[in-house]
Scaffold this active site. Sequence first.
Site, PDB file in Angstrom:
ATOM      1  N   GLY A 162     -14.548 -45.020  18.488  1.00 50.28           N
ATOM      2  CA  GLY A 162     -15.503 -45.284  19.543  1.00 50.28           C
ATOM      3  C   GLY A 162     -16.220 -46.583  19.222  1.00 50.28           C
ATOM      4  O   GLY A 162     -16.584 -46.837  18.069  1.00 50.28           O
ATOM      5  N   CYS A 163     -16.426 -47.433  20.207  1.00 50.58           N
ATOM      6  CA  CYS A 163     -16.951 -48.777  19.945  1.00 50.58           C
ATOM      7  C   CYS A 163     -18.356 -48.742  19.351  1.00 50.58           C
ATOM      8  O   CYS A 163     -18.643 -49.434  18.362  1.00 50.58           O
ATOM      9  CB  CYS A 163     -16.914 -49.625  21.205  1.00 50.58           C
TER      10      CYS A 163
END
Length: 348
Positions: A149-150
């Site tokens: 996940g960024c």
Amino acid sequence: MTYTVAVSGASGYAGGEMLRLLAAHPDIEIRTVTANSNAGQPLIAHQPHLRSLAHLTLQPTTPEVLAGHDIVVLALPHGQSGQYTDVLADTPLVIDAGADHRLTSREAWDGFYGGEFHDPWTYGVPELPVGTGKQRAQLVGATRIAAPGCNASTVSLSLAPGVAAGVIDPGDIVTVLAVGPSGAGKSLKPHLLGSELIGSANPYAVGGSHRHIPEIRQALVGAGATGDVRISFTPVIVPMARGILATSSAPIRPGVSDGEIRAAWETAYAGETFVQLLPEGQFPRTADVLGANTALMGLAVDRAANRVVVVTAVDNLVKGTAGAAVQSMNIALGLPEDRALTVNGVAP
């Protein structure tokens, strides 16, 4: 050797960024692109910037279409990738850019996502401190990779060196992130309309509800955190298409000097191509990493508050998602880690 690739979710932002990077990869042949709702349409109708891929047509995302490739990239919303796990059993390498295979805890999945829980895959953040080494070692020869996940990878990279070195207390982490709306995907949502975003900053998932929190906690435990890992996490959408600027802080453990603090980060990322600690007193801007697979990091010691403050900038679609996936893919295949990736951003 040339590897054939199929990319699902190719009409979306993450899928499009995977295609942009893979199109420049000398060892990759992009053979198939899929997107259920847009099947039958030219890829270039949805990704007009990918001129070299104008010959490709979007196909349905089915096991039959995805099968028969050396690599399959699943750039799908959470809850959709897991259904392909078994049917792609014969595919040598599968990369999931969604959340389905990131978490090791069923309880965390149930609490933040819900739905069917799937087995965790090798986490795709090579530079992340893990025990006495790096996550890179676990990616060598991997056949199943979960891209991060960024927001989660940005915060984890920001704080893991301090956790691993024992100089910060992970029991009181506070992080506030300015994020671009591309991280929310390409689906039409009223709060992501230009008229809602331009000239405004909009907080969301406030109060501990953001789905990347357990992923950060998991990464910091892997880096050596003991006891409770408590995270106050507040993301704010700002009017920039791409980018994350994460400001993260944690208490300094008793008796730790300023020199020991900075040395923890310098040691952790010494020699890393894509994670760079800026000189003392310097801090990054999101503009500095636009289009690059770089995480730029500035560190300050706030003795008045007895906290370490780390400011990290990434392009959420590159180092935050697709770039991390390609970097991890390169490691898994035994290719140069930086192939098809750049540290140079686009300016202005």
